[in-house]
Design a protein around this motif. Sequence first.
Motif, PDB file in Angstrom:
ATOM      1  N   PRO A   1      -2.694  38.841  19.726  1.00 41.21           N
ATOM      2  CA  PRO A   1      -1.313  39.223  20.040  1.00 41.21           C
ATOM      3  C   PRO A   1      -0.517  38.156  20.780  1.00 41.21           C
ATOM      4  O   PRO A   1       0.714  38.180  20.757  1.00 41.21           O
ATOM      5  N   THR A   2      -1.199  37.216  21.426  1.00 43.23           N
ATOM      6  CA  THR A   2      -0.468  36.213  22.216  1.00 43.23           C
ATOM      7  C   THR A   2      -0.672  34.780  21.741  1.00 43.23           C
ATOM      8  O   THR A   2       0.131  33.900  22.057  1.00 43.23           O
ATOM      9  N   GLU A   3      -1.734  34.513  20.994  1.00 48.04           N
ATOM     10  CA  GLU A   3      -2.052  33.148  20.588  1.00 48.04           C
ATOM     11  C   GLU A   3      -2.378  33.096  19.097  1.00 48.04           C
ATOM     12  O   GLU A   3      -2.632  34.124  18.462  1.00 48.04           O
ATOM     13  N   TYR A   4      -2.410  31.890  18.583  1.00 47.20           N
ATOM     14  CA  TYR A   4      -2.845  31.694  17.201  1.00 47.20           C
ATOM     15  C   TYR A   4      -3.329  30.258  17.038  1.00 47.20           C
ATOM     16  O   TYR A   4      -2.950  29.360  17.813  1.00 47.20           O
ATOM     17  N   ALA A   5      -4.146  30.048  16.051  1.00 47.36           N
ATOM     18  CA  ALA A   5      -4.595  28.707  15.680  1.00 47.36           C
ATOM     19  C   ALA A   5      -4.654  28.653  14.163  1.00 47.36           C
ATOM     20  O   ALA A   5      -5.147  29.590  13.518  1.00 47.36           O
ATOM     21  N   LEU A   6      -4.153  27.567  13.582  1.00 47.33           N
ATOM     22  CA  LEU A   6      -4.081  27.425  12.129  1.00 47.33           C
ATOM     23  C   LEU A   6      -4.889  26.224  11.668  1.00 47.33           C
ATOM     24  O   LEU A   6      -4.994  25.219  12.374  1.00 47.33           O
ATOM     25  N   ALA A   7      -5.453  26.340  10.490  1.00 45.31           N
ATOM     26  CA  ALA A   7      -6.166  25.223   9.867  1.00 45.31           C
ATOM     27  C   ALA A   7      -5.899  25.277   8.365  1.00 45.31           C
ATOM     28  O   ALA A   7      -5.695  26.349   7.793  1.00 45.31           O
ATOM     29  N   LYS A   8      -5.903  24.127   7.749  1.00 40.06           N
ATOM     30  CA  LYS A   8      -5.642  24.047   6.308  1.00 40.06           C
ATOM     31  C   LYS A   8      -6.961  23.834   5.572  1.00 40.06           C
ATOM     32  O   LYS A   8      -7.797  23.029   5.979  1.00 40.06           O
ATOM     33  N   CYS A   9      -7.130  24.557   4.493  1.00 41.70           N
ATOM     34  CA  CYS A   9      -8.329  24.439   3.673  1.00 41.70           C
ATOM     35  C   CYS A   9      -7.931  23.948   2.286  1.00 41.70           C
ATOM     36  O   CYS A   9      -7.194  24.644   1.568  1.00 41.70           O
ATOM     37  N   TYR A  10      -8.388  22.776   1.920  1.00 44.23           N
ATOM     38  CA  TYR A  10      -8.047  22.195   0.622  1.00 44.23           C
ATOM     39  C   TYR A  10      -9.017  22.666  -0.452  1.00 44.23           C
ATOM     40  O   TYR A  10     -10.202  22.887  -0.196  1.00 44.23           O
ATOM     41  N   LEU A  11      -8.482  22.807  -1.641  1.00 43.51           N
ATOM     42  CA  LEU A  11      -9.285  23.174  -2.799  1.00 43.51           C
ATOM     43  C   LEU A  11      -9.706  21.912  -3.544  1.00 43.51           C
ATOM     44  O   LEU A  11      -9.202  20.817  -3.249  1.00 43.51           O
ATOM     45  N   PRO A  12     -10.608  22.001  -4.513  1.00 43.88           N
ATOM     46  CA  PRO A  12     -11.000  20.804  -5.275  1.00 43.88           C
ATOM     47  C   PRO A  12      -9.794  20.154  -5.951  1.00 43.88           C
ATOM     48  O   PRO A  12      -8.870  20.838  -6.424  1.00 43.88           O
ATOM     49  N   LEU A  13      -9.794  18.830  -5.988  1.00 44.26           N
ATOM     50  CA  LEU A  13      -8.737  18.095  -6.683  1.00 44.26           C
ATOM     51  C   LEU A  13      -8.908  18.269  -8.191  1.00 44.26           C
ATOM     52  O   LEU A  13     -10.018  18.179  -8.711  1.00 44.26           O
ATOM     53  N   GLU A  14      -7.802  18.469  -8.867  1.00 44.55           N
ATOM     54  CA  GLU A  14      -7.878  18.569 -10.328  1.00 44.55           C
ATOM     55  C   GLU A  14      -8.362  17.241 -10.918  1.00 44.55           C
ATOM     56  O   GLU A  14      -9.114  17.231 -11.905  1.00 44.55           O
ATOM     57  N   ASP A  15      -7.942  16.130 -10.320  1.00 43.64           N
ATOM     58  CA  ASP A  15      -8.376  14.815 -10.812  1.00 43.64           C
ATOM     59  C   ASP A  15      -9.888  14.669 -10.757  1.00 43.64           C
ATOM     60  O   ASP A  15     -10.495  14.055 -11.643  1.00 43.64           O
ATOM     61  N   THR A  16     -10.499  15.206  -9.708  1.00 44.09           N
ATOM     62  CA  THR A  16     -11.960  15.112  -9.569  1.00 44.09           C
ATOM     63  C   THR A  16     -12.660  15.794 -10.738  1.00 44.09           C
ATOM     64  O   THR A  16     -13.612  15.256 -11.312  1.00 44.09           O
ATOM     65  N   VAL A  17     -12.177  16.963 -11.093  1.00 49.41           N
ATOM     66  CA  VAL A  17     -12.785  17.710 -12.205  1.00 49.41           C
ATOM     67  C   VAL A  17     -12.566  16.975 -13.524  1.00 49.41           C
ATOM     68  O   VAL A  17     -13.488  16.837 -14.342  1.00 49.41           O
ATOM     69  N   LEU A  18     -11.341  16.478 -13.749  1.00 46.92           N
ATOM     70  CA  LEU A  18     -11.044  15.771 -14.996  1.00 46.92           C
ATOM     71  C   LEU A  18     -11.870  14.492 -15.124  1.00 46.92           C
ATOM     72  O   LEU A  18     -12.394  14.181 -16.195  1.00 46.92           O
ATOM     73  N   ILE A  19     -11.995  13.734 -14.032  1.00 44.21           N
ATOM     74  CA  ILE A  19     -12.786  12.494 -14.049  1.00 44.21           C
ATOM     75  C   ILE A  19     -14.257  12.809 -14.324  1.00 44.21           C
ATOM     76  O   ILE A  19     -14.932  12.086 -15.066  1.00 44.21           O
ATOM     77  N   THR A  20     -14.752  13.889 -13.725  1.00 40.20           N
ATOM     78  CA  THR A  20     -16.149  14.285 -13.963  1.00 40.20           C
ATOM     79  C   THR A  20     -16.383  14.597 -15.433  1.00 40.20           C
ATOM     80  O   THR A  20     -17.378  14.178 -16.030  1.00 40.20           O
ATOM     81  N   TYR A  21     -15.460  15.340 -16.035  1.00 41.13           N
ATOM     82  CA  TYR A  21     -15.593  15.669 -17.455  1.00 41.13           C
ATOM     83  C   TYR A  21     -15.513  14.413 -18.328  1.00 41.13           C
ATOM     84  O   TYR A  21     -16.266  14.266 -19.298  1.00 41.13           O
ATOM     85  N   CYS A  22     -14.591  13.500 -17.996  1.00 44.26           N
ATOM     86  CA  CYS A  22     -14.464  12.261 -18.782  1.00 44.26           C
ATOM     87  C   CYS A  22     -15.721  11.405 -18.676  1.00 44.26           C
ATOM     88  O   CYS A  22     -16.197  10.845 -19.677  1.00 44.26           O
ATOM     89  N   ALA A  23     -16.267  11.294 -17.458  1.00 47.33           N
ATOM     90  CA  ALA A  23     -17.493  10.519 -17.265  1.00 47.33           C
ATOM     91  C   ALA A  23     -18.659  11.153 -18.030  1.00 47.33           C
ATOM     92  O   ALA A  23     -19.475  10.451 -18.643  1.00 47.33           O
ATOM     93  N   ALA A  24     -18.731  12.474 -18.009  1.00 42.62           N
ATOM     94  CA  ALA A  24     -19.810  13.167 -18.735  1.00 42.62           C
ATOM     95  C   ALA A  24     -19.667  12.958 -20.238  1.00 42.62           C
ATOM     96  O   ALA A  24     -20.659  12.732 -20.947  1.00 42.62           O
ATOM     97  N   ALA A  25     -18.419  13.003 -20.745  1.00 41.65           N
ATOM     98  CA  ALA A  25     -18.194  12.782 -22.176  1.00 41.65           C
ATOM     99  C   ALA A  25     -18.585  11.365 -22.576  1.00 41.65           C
ATOM    100  O   ALA A  25     -19.201  11.141 -23.625  1.00 41.65           O
TER     101      ALA A  25
END
Length: 396
Positions: free
Chosen positions: A341-365
Amino acid sequence: MAAFRFGLGRLNFHLLKRRSFLLLKLIAFVCSVLLFCEFLIYYLVILRCNWPEVKTPAHGGEQETLEPVLKAMFLADTHLLGEVRGHWLDKLRREWQMERAFQTALWLLQPEVVFILGDIFDEGKWSSPQAWADDVKRFQKMFRHPGHVQLKVVVGNHDIGFHYQMNRYRIKRFEKVFNPERLFSWKGINFVMVNSVALEGDGCSICSEAEAELMDISHRLNCSREEQRPGQCGEGLPLPASAPVLLQHFPLYRPSDANCSGEDSAPPEEKGIPFKERYDVLSQEASQKLLWWLRPRLILSGHTHSGCEVLHGAGVPELSVPSFSWRNRNNPSFIMGSMTPTEYALAKCYLPLEDTVLITYCAAAGFLVVLMLVHLGLVASPVLFGYKLLRKFKTV
């Protein structure tokens, strides 16, 4: 002749066995890549996120608060594609990403309440009744949640249209699916969820009703912070005496994103572009009204698809929550809030990068292509080539 046939059969058996073994390896490799890119990567990335700790100063130091802490997730701009602009492959890819990210976050982080800050759908402003029903069904599947987790939704311009497009039919349609409550209190914390599309300030009937509702909420909130006799703050249970958290789709007025920073802020070429009032942000008049009426301690908004932190008035912080979808960002994220009721703390949580997934698929191909060429004898085995090169180097 019998010996020849036996030898030929044995050769064919070895070839078949070799090809079968290769096929099994290819299937195992493909399944491993799919498992990593479509499931495991979400756990590996979100597992790094932790709830921030709420602390209050005491006797010159810091001491953990004994007040109950509410764990809240805030995400924005999911933009589920519709039948007009939504290609089936785009729907499949981006909606699977959001579903896996949301379900993984629920399982790993165990929030108590989730807020989505508008633009749930991409075509709610013009979708037909059947298209709307289909979109809602997909949303409920993607963002399914246990009964003990509450899901609260704020309306956005893509859900009911901008001011010149919105009407009572679209608003009622939205509110029939998502609870229309504007004031939500839990664990002594007040959340005010605003229909910011209706804060046009032109006196339209929908806008006037929205402002009247906010003024009533303002009275109840202000009354709860003062010592009043029971019943003097209106009907219903008394509200917690806590400054509210304001949740809306449009950000409060700011000239541009020029002062925003961070890896999820707007691209450099867009930061200096002036914002248009009542389109990119609320008008200065509407923004001032919200600050006067509600006196919030924290504001969270969406709409811009990029992250930004600004201060309003006497230092009231506003956090623009980036889009949750790969369709709008390469690095989507959500906000984790630990609140009392008197305080708060915030943090950001990032999701996987789309580029990471695309690069992984390209490398696998690429690896699969090389493997097939080696098997067909069109390319020398990298291992054998390296061994011969090493022998040649030693000989020299």
